[in-house]
Scaffold this active site. Structure first.
Site, PDB file in Angstrom:
ATOM      1  N   HIS A  65     -24.319  50.488  67.270  1.00 15.25           N
ATOM      2  CA  HIS A  65     -23.052  50.929  67.820  1.00 15.25           C
ATOM      3  C   HIS A  65     -22.441  49.831  68.668  1.00 15.25           C
ATOM      4  O   HIS A  65     -23.130  48.928  69.131  1.00 15.25           O
ATOM      5  CB  HIS A  65     -23.226  52.198  68.669  1.00 15.25           C
ATOM      6  N   CYS A 221     -26.344  52.477  79.404  1.00 13.16           N
ATOM      7  CA  CYS A 221     -26.705  51.390  78.491  1.00 13.16           C
ATOM      8  C   CYS A 221     -25.502  50.465  78.362  1.00 13.16           C
ATOM      9  O   CYS A 221     -24.403  50.803  78.807  1.00 13.16           O
ATOM     10  CB  CYS A 221     -27.130  51.938  77.123  1.00 13.16           C
TER      11      CYS A 221
END
Length: 702
Positions: A65, A221
């Protein structure tokens, strides 16, 4: 807004053997549906994110991603591999691959959907249903959450069978117990009852249950799309299983809702599962803290909960929070010293610019009204005639001069502030004022600010007895740091810097011919490289610094810098007018505003175009800026005002040639961006004719 995933974005027979090939295969489906505008650019962003940390998860899941300027709207593609693909998970290859693409600016609603998907990945029934899906449409529906009947039916079948068996067994046991009771009680015998004379025994007071152990957690993250929310889900589930209350703040792409301060105050422990710096970490000072990477929060949440409980039992708590400099509060864990240095310098420049704009424009207006000899006028406090224009010009000049006099101290003071927070202000301002006193100028201010910030940071690291902590920021730190900074600026570094400043000023004054043209081109490139970013601000600050003690060379530099900074938005405005079909509808609307922004010397007006297509827009803007800067120098144009665009043309030396230089640079940039976009259009179709032209997509990317 399109659906997050459709059947066309599902590949149930993904044949790729490597993670790069898998990402390409799924990204091609996104590009075919018009959700990715530049396939190679998007794949480069995916690879860059993958290089930060593997995206494989336990349970056979891969979630490559990224956030990218080449994505028009939040999108998800799903692939199922029969042989498995290595995404770096500890338990082996992944057979379920989710490629998640988000626009660079993020989108709160859709990123919330992505976070929901990330939580679903922790549900075995959900992943099992995806592994058994036979149609792409069914898989897409399951992921969207609008057709979960397959998983529910399977679960219902299993639950129903178990319930039926349990009911039958329970009925049999009840019948046997009833029969045994009937046989044990003789016919006609009443059931025993409590004697009437017996006093009822008062019930024992119910013991108050102990308050459960309470944990607050942060998960984050680098991209803030998947791992952030999966770690949160994993910690919450593990907390429920362990009888522990877990409250999670997800600092993801959709922003974050801060934990209630009272909840933090009452917490018994803290878990930080993160791969980027935790925002407002000082909230948790003085509590037991377990600090790990985000994957640990996904893979071993029970261990983390047990560890924080053990720390609490042993009384292990974190140290009290140190003051965090304003420019460091949003710093990432991987920020290098060079990155932090840039932020500190940008803090000083950002606070300095309003003084530059106010003082510089007042001085420029004074010259326009009273001529260039107005700087020799007596003080308006001693001589002011209300009906004379020269008196008003002198007033404007002297007010502007006072405002301009703050330029170097403010620069130094707020560089130190960016490094060490409020304690850095006093030594920073003192060092900046000394730089003016010894004629060290703009460079002296930069160095004074850095020295002041470093001195204060060093003092803050010294362990101080509690009795003295109250007077440290008010008395001790300002006193000691001012003495040290003053000593260094007056006796050590000040004179060499002043000599360097004088040499630079003399060099600018003597610039002519080829040297001046080369400098103009370099400044033009810097102004147009990041469109209002750090490099742009360095060039602008360099030019403004020369206005403190203006001469022919420094006035030429100021003219070249402003002319080059006007080119990018003007070029984008002209390009959208000349070849509108090469631009999306939103870009054409932005082009109308870019005319005014460019004419006003607001280089940031080109940012929406650069964000949507940086590889074509930025080089084009730099080429035009370099041409304009070089021509401005070659024409000998000068400028006493630090801002204003075309609205200060009367204050420009050689105004017609100045406007010509801007026009030529604008045409160069326009021609290049049209050429580059035209080549792309020939190979991939006009963006105006594809789904990429969705206005919301461009707006998010910008």
């Amino acid at each position: 807004m399109s659906e997050l995933i459709t059947a066309e974005l599902v590949d149930l027979d993904l044949s790729a053997e490597t993670k790069d090939a898998a990402a390409r295969s799924l990204a091609e489906r996104m590009a075919a549906s018009g959700r990715v505008t530049d396939l190679e650019g998007f794949l480069a962003d995916v690879a860059a994110r993958e290089a930060q940390m593997p995206t494989g998860l336990d349970g056979g899941i891969g979630i490559p991603h990224c956030r990218s300027t080449h994505v028009t709207e939040p999108t998800l593609a799903f692939g199922r591999s029969a042989s498995g693909i290595d995404f770096g998970a500890p338990d082996g290859p992944a057979d379920l691959i989710f490629l998640i693409a988000a626009p660079a600016g993020g989108d709160a609603d859709h990123l919330s959907i992505l976070s929901t998907l990330a939580r679903h990945l922790m549900d075995g029934e959900f992943t099992g249903a995806l592994r058994s899906a036979t149609e792409p449409g069914r898989a897409a529906s399951l992921i969207r959450g609008d057709a979960p009947e397959a998983a529910e039916a399977a679960a219902a079948d299993a639950t129903g069978a178990a319930a039926t068996g349990a009911d039958e067994a329970g009925a049999g046991e009840a019948a046997e117990e009833a029969t045994a009771a009937a046989e044990a009680t003789p016919p006609g015998t009443a059931e025993p009852s409590t004697p009437a004379a017996a006093e009822p025994t008062p019930p024992e007071p119910a013991a108050q249950p102990a308050a459960p152990f309470r944990i607050v957690a942060i998960t984050s993250c680098p991209t803030g799309i998947a791992h952030t929310y999966m770690a949160a889900e994993s910690l919450e589930k593990a907390g429920t299983a362990a009888g522990v209350e877990v409250f999670v703040e997800t600092q993801g792409s959709a922003g974050f809702k801060r934990l209630d301060p009272q909840l933090v105050a009452d917490a018994d422990g803290v878990i930080l599962a993160h791969d980027v710096e935790v925002r407002d970490k000082e909230r948790f000072a003085g509590k037991p803290i377990v600090d790990v990477g985000v994957k640990a929060g996904i893979n071993r949440p029970a261990e983390l909960i047990a560890e924080v409980r053990q720390k609490a039992a042993r009384g292990e708590v974190s140290a009290p929070a140190r003051p965090t400099a304003p420019m460091d509060k949003g710093a990432g864990a991987t920020d290098s010293y060079a990155t932090r240095l840039r932020k500190w310098l940008m803090t000083g420049v950002s606070y300095m610019v309003p003084f530059v704009a106010a003082g510089g424009l007042l001085i420029a207006l004074a010259f326009a009204i009273g001529g260039y000899t107005i700087n020799k006028a007596p003080s308006v406090a001693d001589h002011f005639v209300w009906t004379e224009a020269t008196s008003w010009a002198a007033l404007l000049f002297q007010i502007g001069g006072v405002a301009f006099g703050f330029l170097v101290p403010v620069l130094a003071g707020f560089i130190a502030y960016g490094m060490a927070d409020r304690p850095g202000l006093v030594p920073g301002f003192v060092g900046g004022a000394i730089a003016l006193t010894i004629n060290a100028g703009f460079l002296g201010g930069l160095i004074a600010g850095l020295i002041a910030g470093a001195v204060v940071m060093a003092i803050q690291r010294v362990t101080i007895p509690p009795v003295l902590r109250g007077i440290m920021p008010v008395v001790v730190i300002p006193l000691i740091s001012s003495v040290i900074v003053g000593f260094l600026m007056f006796l050590v570094v000040g004179k060499p810097v002043a000599a360097l400043q004088k040499g630079l000023t003399d060099w600018l004054s003597g610039l002519s011919g080829a040297n001046a043209i080369i400098l103009g081109a370099i400044l033009g490139l810097m102004m147009c490289f990041d469109l209002g970013g750090p490099l742009n601000k360095v060039a602008y600050a360099f030019a403004v610094g020369g206005l403190a003690n203006p001469n022919e060379g420094s006035l030429k530099v100021m003219a070249a810098v402003m002319a080059a900074g006007m080119v990018p938005p003007l070029a984008m405005a002209l390009a959208t007018t000349v070849r509108g079909r090469l631009f999306t509808k939103a870009e054409r609307e932005n082009g109308k505003a870019a005319w005014v922004l460019g004419a006003s010397f607001i280089t940031e007006g080109a940012i929406p175009f650069a964000a949507a297509d940086p590889l074509r827009v930025i080089p084009s803007a730099m080429a035009g800026g370099a041409v304009t800067g070089a021509l401005s120098m070659a024409f000998g144009c000068t400028l006493r005002a630090p801002h204003g665009g075309i609205f200060v043309v009367p204050l420009i030396g050689q105004p017609l040639l100045y406007l010509l230089a801007i026009a030529i640079g604008t045409c160069v940039s326009t021609a290049l961006v049209i050429l580059l976009k035209g080549l792309r259009g020939a190979s991939a179709g006009s963006p105006a004719d594809t789904p990429a032209s969705d206005a919301s997509g461009v707006t998010v990317a910008a």
